[in-house]
Structure formats: structure tokens, C-alpha cells
Design a protein around this motif. Structure first.
Motif, PDB file in Angstrom:
ATOM      1  N   LEU A 138       0.828  -1.210   0.000  1.00  0.00           N
ATOM      2  CA  LEU A 138       0.000   0.000   0.000  1.00  0.00           C
ATOM      3  C   LEU A 138       0.860   1.257   0.000  1.00  0.00           C
ATOM      4  CD1 LEU A 138      -2.716   1.487   0.235  1.00  0.00           C
ATOM      5  CD2 LEU A 138      -2.522   1.211   2.716  1.00  0.00           C
ATOM      6  N   LEU A 139       1.837   1.313   0.879  1.00  0.00           N
ATOM      7  CA  LEU A 139       2.669   2.512   1.005  1.00  0.00           C
ATOM      8  C   LEU A 139       3.598   2.693  -0.184  1.00  0.00           C
ATOM      9  CD1 LEU A 139       3.514   2.312   4.797  1.00  0.00           C
ATOM     10  CD2 LEU A 139       1.712   3.651   3.673  1.00  0.00           C
ATOM     11  N   GLY A 140       3.882   1.627  -0.891  1.00  0.00           N
ATOM     12  CA  GLY A 140       4.748   1.705  -2.054  1.00  0.00           C
ATOM     13  C   GLY A 140       4.046   2.174  -3.318  1.00  0.00           C
ATOM     14  N   ARG A 141       2.752   2.280  -3.266  1.00  0.00           N
ATOM     15  CA  ARG A 141       2.018   2.754  -4.437  1.00  0.00           C
ATOM     16  C   ARG A 141       2.256   4.241  -4.639  1.00  0.00           C
ATOM     17  NH1 ARG A 141      -3.588  -0.681  -3.936  1.00  0.00           N
ATOM     18  NH2 ARG A 141      -2.510  -2.682  -3.998  1.00  0.00           N
ATOM     19  N   ARG A 142       2.358   4.610  -5.895  1.00  0.00           N
ATOM     20  CA  ARG A 142       2.647   6.004  -6.218  1.00  0.00           C
ATOM     21  C   ARG A 142       1.635   6.924  -5.548  1.00  0.00           C
ATOM     22  NH1 ARG A 142       3.317   8.916 -12.077  1.00  0.00           N
ATOM     23  NH2 ARG A 142       4.443  10.688 -11.230  1.00  0.00           N
ATOM     24  N   TRP A 143       2.110   7.964  -4.918  1.00  0.00           N
ATOM     25  CA  TRP A 143       1.373   9.030  -4.251  1.00  0.00           C
ATOM     26  C   TRP A 143       0.891   8.679  -2.844  1.00  0.00           C
ATOM     27  CZ3 TRP A 143       2.196  13.511  -6.395  1.00  0.00           C
ATOM     28  CH2 TRP A 143       2.321  13.625  -7.781  1.00  0.00           C
ATOM     29  N   SER A 144       0.905   7.429  -2.441  1.00  0.00           N
ATOM     30  CA  SER A 144       0.367   7.086  -1.112  1.00  0.00           C
ATOM     31  C   SER A 144       1.097   7.810   0.008  1.00  0.00           C
ATOM     32  CB  SER A 144       0.425   5.578  -0.872  1.00  0.00           C
ATOM     33  OG  SER A 144      -0.467   4.911  -1.712  1.00  0.00           O
ATOM     34  N   LEU A 145       2.422   7.738   0.009  1.00  0.00           N
ATOM     35  CA  LEU A 145       3.183   8.403   1.067  1.00  0.00           C
ATOM     36  C   LEU A 145       3.017   9.912   1.007  1.00  0.00           C
ATOM     37  CD1 LEU A 145       6.456   6.299   1.122  1.00  0.00           C
ATOM     38  CD2 LEU A 145       4.619   6.322   2.817  1.00  0.00           C
ATOM     39  N   ARG A 146       2.939  10.450  -0.181  1.00  0.00           N
ATOM     40  CA  ARG A 146       2.766  11.899  -0.320  1.00  0.00           C
ATOM     41  C   ARG A 146       1.446  12.341   0.301  1.00  0.00           C
ATOM     42  NH1 ARG A 146       4.517  16.147  -3.762  1.00  0.00           N
ATOM     43  NH2 ARG A 146       3.519  17.995  -2.922  1.00  0.00           N
ATOM     44  N   ILE A 147       0.386  11.589   0.038  1.00  0.00           N
ATOM     45  CA  ILE A 147      -0.926  11.919   0.609  1.00  0.00           C
ATOM     46  C   ILE A 147      -0.856  11.891   2.136  1.00  0.00           C
ATOM     47  CG2 ILE A 147      -3.297  11.084   0.890  1.00  0.00           C
ATOM     48  CD1 ILE A 147      -3.068  10.120  -2.093  1.00  0.00           C
ATOM     49  N   ILE A 148      -0.280  10.845   2.677  1.00  0.00           N
ATOM     50  CA  ILE A 148      -0.165  10.728   4.131  1.00  0.00           C
ATOM     51  C   ILE A 148       0.653  11.892   4.685  1.00  0.00           C
ATOM     52  CG2 ILE A 148       0.807   9.322   6.001  1.00  0.00           C
ATOM     53  CD1 ILE A 148       0.175   6.870   4.115  1.00  0.00           C
ATOM     54  N   CYS A 151      -0.404  18.143  -4.664  1.00  0.00           N
ATOM     55  CA  CYS A 151       0.260  17.042  -5.355  1.00  0.00           C
ATOM     56  C   CYS A 151       0.125  17.234  -6.856  1.00  0.00           C
ATOM     57  CB  CYS A 151      -0.343  15.707  -4.945  1.00  0.00           C
ATOM     58  SG  CYS A 151      -0.231  15.347  -3.192  1.00  0.00           S
ATOM     59  N   GLY A 152       0.554  18.401  -7.341  1.00  0.00           N
ATOM     60  CA  GLY A 152       0.447  18.710  -8.759  1.00  0.00           C
ATOM     61  C   GLY A 152       0.933  17.544  -9.601  1.00  0.00           C
ATOM     62  N   GLY A 153       0.195  17.221 -10.607  1.00  0.00           N
ATOM     63  CA  GLY A 153       0.561  16.106 -11.467  1.00  0.00           C
ATOM     64  C   GLY A 153      -0.215  14.844 -11.181  1.00  0.00           C
ATOM     65  N   MET A 154      -0.961  14.817 -10.089  1.00  0.00           N
ATOM     66  CA  MET A 154      -1.765  13.640  -9.783  1.00  0.00           C
ATOM     67  C   MET A 154      -3.149  13.820 -10.382  1.00  0.00           C
ATOM     68  SD  MET A 154      -2.950  11.809  -6.187  1.00  0.00           S
ATOM     69  CE  MET A 154      -1.926  12.868  -5.270  1.00  0.00           C
ATOM     70  N   SER A 155      -3.587  12.842 -11.118  1.00  0.00           N
ATOM     71  CA  SER A 155      -4.911  12.936 -11.722  1.00  0.00           C
ATOM     72  C   SER A 155      -5.978  12.747 -10.644  1.00  0.00           C
ATOM     73  CB  SER A 155      -5.091  11.881 -12.806  1.00  0.00           C
ATOM     74  OG  SER A 155      -5.271  10.599 -12.227  1.00  0.00           O
ATOM     75  N   PRO A 156      -7.173  13.305 -10.859  1.00  0.00           N
ATOM     76  CA  PRO A 156      -8.253  13.120  -9.881  1.00  0.00           C
ATOM     77  C   PRO A 156      -8.619  11.652  -9.696  1.00  0.00           C
ATOM     78  CG  PRO A 156      -8.921  14.655 -11.624  1.00  0.00           C
ATOM     79  CD  PRO A 156      -7.560  14.154 -11.962  1.00  0.00           C
ATOM     80  N   THR A 157      -8.498  10.874 -10.749  1.00  0.00           N
ATOM     81  CA  THR A 157      -8.822   9.442 -10.658  1.00  0.00           C
ATOM     82  C   THR A 157      -7.842   8.720  -9.747  1.00  0.00           C
ATOM     83  OG1 THR A 157      -9.739   9.496 -12.889  1.00  0.00           O
ATOM     84  CG2 THR A 157      -9.173   7.333 -12.005  1.00  0.00           C
ATOM     85  N   VAL A 158      -6.559   8.997  -9.912  1.00  0.00           N
ATOM     86  CA  VAL A 158      -5.545   8.364  -9.061  1.00  0.00           C
ATOM     87  C   VAL A 158      -5.713   8.832  -7.621  1.00  0.00           C
ATOM     88  CG1 VAL A 158      -3.066   8.178  -8.587  1.00  0.00           C
ATOM     89  CG2 VAL A 158      -3.910   7.993 -10.932  1.00  0.00           C
ATOM     90  N   LEU A 159      -5.943  10.119  -7.418  1.00  0.00           N
ATOM     91  CA  LEU A 159      -6.146  10.631  -6.061  1.00  0.00           C
ATOM     92  C   LEU A 159      -7.330   9.934  -5.408  1.00  0.00           C
ATOM     93  CD1 LEU A 159      -5.591  12.461  -3.680  1.00  0.00           C
ATOM     94  CD2 LEU A 159      -6.833  14.289  -4.883  1.00  0.00           C
ATOM     95  N   SER A 160      -8.413   9.852  -6.105  1.00  0.00           N
ATOM     96  CA  SER A 160      -9.606   9.193  -5.560  1.00  0.00           C
ATOM     97  C   SER A 160      -9.317   7.740  -5.202  1.00  0.00           C
ATOM     98  CB  SER A 160     -10.744   9.281  -6.572  1.00  0.00           C
ATOM     99  OG  SER A 160     -11.896   8.656  -6.064  1.00  0.00           O
ATOM    100  N   VAL A 211      -7.239  17.965   4.984  1.00  0.00           N
ATOM    101  CA  VAL A 211      -7.135  18.584   3.669  1.00  0.00           C
ATOM    102  C   VAL A 211      -8.276  18.081   2.793  1.00  0.00           C
ATOM    103  CG1 VAL A 211      -5.683  18.794   1.599  1.00  0.00           C
ATOM    104  CG2 VAL A 211      -4.619  18.706   3.854  1.00  0.00           C
ATOM    105  N   GLY A 212      -8.902  19.001   2.074  1.00  0.00           N
ATOM    106  CA  GLY A 212      -9.961  18.632   1.145  1.00  0.00           C
ATOM    107  C   GLY A 212      -9.394  18.064  -0.147  1.00  0.00           C
ATOM    108  N   PHE A 213     -10.275  17.474  -0.949  1.00  0.00           N
ATOM    109  CA  PHE A 213      -9.860  16.816  -2.183  1.00  0.00           C
ATOM    110  C   PHE A 213      -9.135  17.775  -3.122  1.00  0.00           C
ATOM    111  CE2 PHE A 213     -10.301  15.176  -6.443  1.00  0.00           C
ATOM    112  CZ  PHE A 213     -10.092  13.819  -6.297  1.00  0.00           C
ATOM    113  N   ARG A 214      -9.729  18.914  -3.409  1.00  0.00           N
ATOM    114  CA  ARG A 214      -9.116  19.852  -4.354  1.00  0.00           C
ATOM    115  C   ARG A 214      -7.790  20.401  -3.851  1.00  0.00           C
ATOM    116  NH1 ARG A 214     -14.511  22.947  -6.445  1.00  0.00           N
ATOM    117  NH2 ARG A 214     -15.231  21.237  -7.758  1.00  0.00           N
ATOM    118  N   GLU A 215      -7.723  20.695  -2.559  1.00  0.00           N
ATOM    119  CA  GLU A 215      -6.464  21.180  -1.995  1.00  0.00           C
ATOM    120  C   GLU A 215      -5.392  20.091  -2.072  1.00  0.00           C
ATOM    121  OE1 GLU A 215      -4.505  22.967   2.100  1.00  0.00           O
ATOM    122  OE2 GLU A 215      -6.675  22.674   2.006  1.00  0.00           O
TER     123      GLU A 215
END
Length: 89
Positions: A6-16, A33-42, A24-28
Motif C-alpha cells: 500500500l505505502l509503495g504505491r505512487r502518491w500514497s506516502l505523499r498523501i499521508i 500534489c500537482g501532477g496527480m490525476s483526480p482518478t488516481v487521487l480518488s 485537507v480537502g480533495f481539491r487542496e
């Protein structure tokens, strides 16, 4: 799901990491995390929520759970090491 998977997945550690100080809200989060698509973030948010590392607060912002806060504490020694390592370069 293993923690390292889980933690090795792209963006997971950044989100944490972005949630370490305050909810933090979704849009913020997407802006931080500029460059992350809304689908990946979700997808990542849902995965971290299923793992009980994050949850939503009463204002529908993402925040760390007690488990997520413990994880941040576990990052402390790694963060200290990374700062020392970065000074070498």
C-alpha cells in the motif's frame, strides 16, 4: 494488503505526508500534489481509507486516523536520516 504494498504505491506516502498537520480537502490535496490525476487521487484515498490510515472529518476533509498518526511517528527516524543524507549532496 501488506503495508509495504500500500505505502509503495505512487502518491500514497505523499498523501499521508500532506495530512500530517491538518485535514485537507480533495481539491487542496490535488493542488498540493500537482501532477496527480483526480482518478488516481480518488483511488489512493479510497485505499488508504480502507486500510484505516485516513478518514473524512465532519467537513468532508481527509485526515489521519490514530493509525495514520502512528504511521507518521514511525516516519520520524526515516525523515531524520533523509535530512542528513540530503545534506551530503
Amino acid at each position: 494488503m501488506a503495508a509495504l504494498d500500500l505505502l509503495g504505491r505512487r502518491w500514497s506516502l505523499r498523501i499521508i505526508w500532506e495530512l500530517r498537520d491538518a485535514p485537507v480537502g480533495f481539491r487542496e490535496m490535488q493542488a498540493r500534489c500537482g501532477g496527480m490525476s483526480p482518478t488516481v487521487l480518488s483511488t489512493r484515498l479510497k485505499e488508504l481509507e480502507a486500510a484505516k490510515i485516513i478518514a473524512t472529518d465532519e467537513d468532508r476533509r481527509w485526515c489521519l486516523t490514530a493509525t495514520g498518526q502512528d504511521l507518521i511517528k514511525a516516519f520520524g527516524p526515516l525523515h531524520t536520516w533523509a535530512e542528513r543524507w540530503a545534506e551530503e549532496f
